[in-house]
Motif scaffolding. Structure first.
Motif, PDB file in Angstrom:
ATOM      1  N   VAL A   7       0.860  -1.184   0.000  1.00 46.22           N
ATOM      2  CA  VAL A   7       0.000   0.000   0.000  1.00 46.22           C
ATOM      3  C   VAL A   7       0.894   1.230   0.000  1.00 46.22           C
ATOM      4  O   VAL A   7       1.645   1.463   0.958  1.00 46.22           O
ATOM      5  CB  VAL A   7      -0.940   0.018   1.215  1.00 46.22           C
ATOM      6  CG1 VAL A   7      -1.804   1.284   1.191  1.00 46.22           C
ATOM      7  CG2 VAL A   7      -1.822  -1.225   1.225  1.00 46.22           C
ATOM      8  N   GLY A   8       0.829   2.002  -1.083  1.00 46.55           N
ATOM      9  CA  GLY A   8       1.663   3.188  -1.236  1.00 46.55           C
ATOM     10  C   GLY A   8       2.845   2.907  -2.149  1.00 46.55           C
ATOM     11  O   GLY A   8       3.595   1.955  -1.920  1.00 46.55           O
ATOM     12  N   GLY A  10       5.250   5.376  -3.227  1.00 49.90           N
ATOM     13  CA  GLY A  10       6.081   6.567  -3.267  1.00 49.90           C
ATOM     14  C   GLY A  10       7.549   6.238  -3.464  1.00 49.90           C
ATOM     15  O   GLY A  10       7.908   5.171  -3.977  1.00 49.90           O
ATOM     16  N   ALA A  13       9.175   2.790  -2.521  1.00 54.69           N
ATOM     17  CA  ALA A  13       8.509   1.570  -2.982  1.00 54.69           C
ATOM     18  C   ALA A  13       9.390   0.751  -3.909  1.00 54.69           C
ATOM     19  O   ALA A  13       9.330  -0.491  -3.912  1.00 54.69           O
ATOM     20  CB  ALA A  13       7.186   1.916  -3.663  1.00 54.69           C
ATOM     21  N   ASP A  34      -2.505   2.206  -4.532  1.00 55.73           N
ATOM     22  CA  ASP A  34      -2.123   3.588  -4.255  1.00 55.73           C
ATOM     23  C   ASP A  34      -3.283   4.468  -4.704  1.00 55.73           C
ATOM     24  O   ASP A  34      -3.963   4.157  -5.696  1.00 55.73           O
ATOM     25  CB  ASP A  34      -0.841   3.959  -5.012  1.00 55.73           C
ATOM     26  CG  ASP A  34      -0.272   5.294  -4.560  1.00 55.73           C
ATOM     27  OD1 ASP A  34       0.667   5.294  -3.760  1.00 55.73           O
ATOM     28  OD2 ASP A  34      -0.770   6.346  -5.016  1.00 55.73           O
ATOM     29  N   ARG A  35      -3.517   5.567  -3.988  1.00 54.55           N
ATOM     30  CA  ARG A  35      -4.633   6.452  -4.348  1.00 54.55           C
ATOM     31  C   ARG A  35      -4.417   7.144  -5.686  1.00 54.55           C
ATOM     32  O   ARG A  35      -5.373   7.530  -6.355  1.00 54.55           O
ATOM     33  CB  ARG A  35      -4.844   7.497  -3.254  1.00 54.55           C
ATOM     34  CG  ARG A  35      -5.393   6.930  -1.953  1.00 54.55           C
ATOM     35  CD  ARG A  35      -5.610   8.018  -0.933  1.00 54.55           C
ATOM     36  NE  ARG A  35      -4.360   8.680  -0.572  1.00 54.55           N
ATOM     37  CZ  ARG A  35      -4.262   9.675   0.301  1.00 54.55           C
ATOM     38  NH1 ARG A  35      -5.358  10.138   0.881  1.00 54.55           N
ATOM     39  NH2 ARG A  35      -3.089  10.204   0.590  1.00 54.55           N
ATOM     40  N   VAL A  69       3.148  -1.342   4.327  1.00 55.94           N
ATOM     41  CA  VAL A  69       2.579   0.006   4.248  1.00 55.94           C
ATOM     42  C   VAL A  69       3.704   1.013   4.022  1.00 55.94           C
ATOM     43  O   VAL A  69       4.594   1.162   4.858  1.00 55.94           O
ATOM     44  CB  VAL A  69       1.791   0.353   5.525  1.00 55.94           C
ATOM     45  CG1 VAL A  69       1.182   1.752   5.411  1.00 55.94           C
ATOM     46  CG2 VAL A  69       0.698  -0.685   5.772  1.00 55.94           C
ATOM     47  N   THR A  71       3.095   4.383   2.922  1.00 56.83           N
ATOM     48  CA  THR A  71       2.538   5.735   2.835  1.00 56.83           C
ATOM     49  C   THR A  71       3.278   6.679   3.779  1.00 56.83           C
ATOM     50  O   THR A  71       3.990   6.240   4.684  1.00 56.83           O
ATOM     51  CB  THR A  71       1.061   5.726   3.235  1.00 56.83           C
ATOM     52  OG1 THR A  71       0.972   5.372   4.629  1.00 56.83           O
ATOM     53  CG2 THR A  71       0.262   4.732   2.419  1.00 56.83           C
ATOM     54  N   ALA A  75      -0.753   9.134   6.970  1.00 52.41           N
ATOM     55  CA  ALA A  75      -1.790   8.363   6.272  1.00 52.41           C
ATOM     56  C   ALA A  75      -1.841   6.920   6.746  1.00 52.41           C
ATOM     57  O   ALA A  75      -2.360   6.051   6.047  1.00 52.41           O
ATOM     58  CB  ALA A  75      -1.542   8.414   4.758  1.00 52.41           C
ATOM     59  N   ARG A  76      -1.331   6.650   7.933  1.00 53.45           N
ATOM     60  CA  ARG A  76      -1.174   5.269   8.391  1.00 53.45           C
ATOM     61  C   ARG A  76      -2.375   4.701   9.157  1.00 53.45           C
ATOM     62  O   ARG A  76      -2.708   3.525   9.015  1.00 53.45           O
ATOM     63  CB  ARG A  76       0.059   5.174   9.303  1.00 53.45           C
ATOM     64  CG  ARG A  76       1.381   5.494   8.615  1.00 53.45           C
ATOM     65  CD  ARG A  76       1.937   4.272   7.930  1.00 53.45           C
ATOM     66  NE  ARG A  76       3.086   4.566   7.111  1.00 53.45           N
ATOM     67  CZ  ARG A  76       4.353   4.556   7.543  1.00 53.45           C
ATOM     68  NH1 ARG A  76       4.614   4.305   8.814  1.00 53.45           N
ATOM     69  NH2 ARG A  76       5.334   4.797   6.709  1.00 53.45           N
ATOM     70  N   ARG A 170       2.529  16.204   8.029  1.00 47.56           N
ATOM     71  CA  ARG A 170       2.670  14.976   7.254  1.00 47.56           C
ATOM     72  C   ARG A 170       3.754  14.065   7.796  1.00 47.56           C
ATOM     73  O   ARG A 170       3.541  12.867   8.000  1.00 47.56           O
ATOM     74  CB  ARG A 170       2.977  15.290   5.785  1.00 47.56           C
ATOM     75  CG  ARG A 170       2.847  14.058   4.886  1.00 47.56           C
ATOM     76  CD  ARG A 170       3.425  14.254   3.499  1.00 47.56           C
ATOM     77  NE  ARG A 170       4.887  14.059   3.492  1.00 47.56           N
ATOM     78  CZ  ARG A 170       5.587  13.856   2.385  1.00 47.56           C
ATOM     79  NH1 ARG A 170       4.980  13.855   1.208  1.00 47.56           N
ATOM     80  NH2 ARG A 170       6.898  13.684   2.449  1.00 47.56           N
TER      81      ARG A 170
END
Length: 344
Positions: A7-8, A10, A13, A34-35, A69, A71, A75-76, A170
């Protein structure tokens, strides 16, 4: 064979994807989410892994055992809660969260669900790091007297121009929680618990950012040893982070993947190989092998029913240290780690 979800997708990754390619004997990527749909598509095509249409569908899959994860820390919580609720084990890229209180909440979510939580602190898995830990545990170095940490890293302004980077909302801070966190984690592995710190931190004229790019601190350990911490991302062009430890029988220098032990009787031993650390303008300038070792330890822990080397609960130790350094600087006083833990 463990089924893995990511998940994520960025900056870090790609390191995880490369590491997972080395672990095909134990784990297989079953889905990635990912969003950002375009970023997800690019990542999945590059690494030949399947994209998931939503986080909900990914976590509902019966062939997914664990979620990595990646992110940003802010965002966790929802992701961890959803994964734990679905019975999935959770491996988090550092940091655990933005501060120790928020991190403890994630740890408790996993504990209530009965799932394993691990955190990536890949520097623990370097050959030199493991050798030093074994040496200290053997008792051959004698008691610790002093400890010195230096993280002379560099980040250009363009690094901090990315929205959210180097902010408290953030990231939870600057150089401490994003860069020095690995070295501060290792420090406590070797020295044991910290009693109190007194710190000065701030943003230098070399960066335009909200959080700190410099910190200097004095440290008192519960063992009675004394120490110092200096960390920055304003030291161009960036150098290797180091830990120097003074024991009764030897002095130790750990840096850039190498360990030198200088005994008081004149002997000197060296271990490890020099390697990139991501201390310069390219934050990804380091090998993926350490991540692969951290991932393998986590996967084998799930398989064998044991705790991984770095659990979520253990990761709280370095977060308490970062919180104590931050509080000390803000209030211009000595702060104990017990005080920070009591405020969680």
């Amino acid at each position: 064979m463990l089924g893995i979800a990511i998940v994520g997708v960025g900056m870090v990754a790609g390191i995880h994807a490369r590491a997972l390619e080395d672990l095909r004997d134990i784990a297989e990527v079953r889905g990635v989410y990912d969003r950002d749909a375009e970023r997800l598509k690019t990542f999945c095509e590059k690494w030949s892994v399947p994209a998931a249409p939503s986080l909900e569908e990914l976590l509902a899959r019966g062939d997914v055992d664990a979620v990595i994860v990646l992110t940003p820390p802010n965002a966790r919580r929802e992701i961890v809660a959803a994964a734990a609720g679905a019975g999935k084990h959770i491996l988090l890229e550092k940091p655990l969260e933005r501060n120790s209180a928020a991190g403890r909440e994630l740890v408790e979510i996993a504990q209530r669900a009965g799932v394993t939580m691990g955190v990536i602190f890949q520097h623990r898995f370097r050959e030199a790091s493991l050798r030093l830990k074994a040496l200290i545990e053997s008792g051959t170095l004698g008691p610790l007297g002093i400890a010195q940490v230096n993280v002379p890293w560099w980040r250009p302004q363009s690094y901090y121009d990315e929205p959210g980077r180097g902010t408290y909302a953030r990231d939870g801070g600057g150089v401490l929680i994003n860069q020095a966190i690995h070295t501060l984690d290792l420090l406590q592995v070797y020295t044991g618990p910290i009693d109190e710190v007194m710190a000065l931190m701030g943003t230098s004229s070399l960066h335009d950012m909200e959080a700190e790019d410099f910190v200097g601190a004095g440290v008192r350990f519960k063992s009675g040893a004394l120490g110092s911490i200096v960390a920055t991302t304003a030291a161009y062009p960036g150098g290797a982070e180091t830990i120097e430890l003074g024991f009764e029988k030897a002095a130790v220098h750990l840096g850039s993947g190498t360990l030198t032990v200088s005994y008081h009787d004149g002997r000197e031993d060296s271990f490890g190989e020099p390697s990139g650390t991501g201390g310069g303008a390219d934050p990804m300038a380091f090998p993926h092998d350490w991540h692969a070792s951290a991932q393998r330890d986590f996967f084998e822990a799930i398989r064998d029913g044991r705790s991984p080397m770095v659990t979520g609960a253990e990761a709280l130790n370095v977060h308490r240290l970062i919180d104590a350094l931050t509080l000390s600087s803000r209030e211009r006083r000595a702060v104990t780690l017990d005080e920070v833990a009591g405020n969680e």
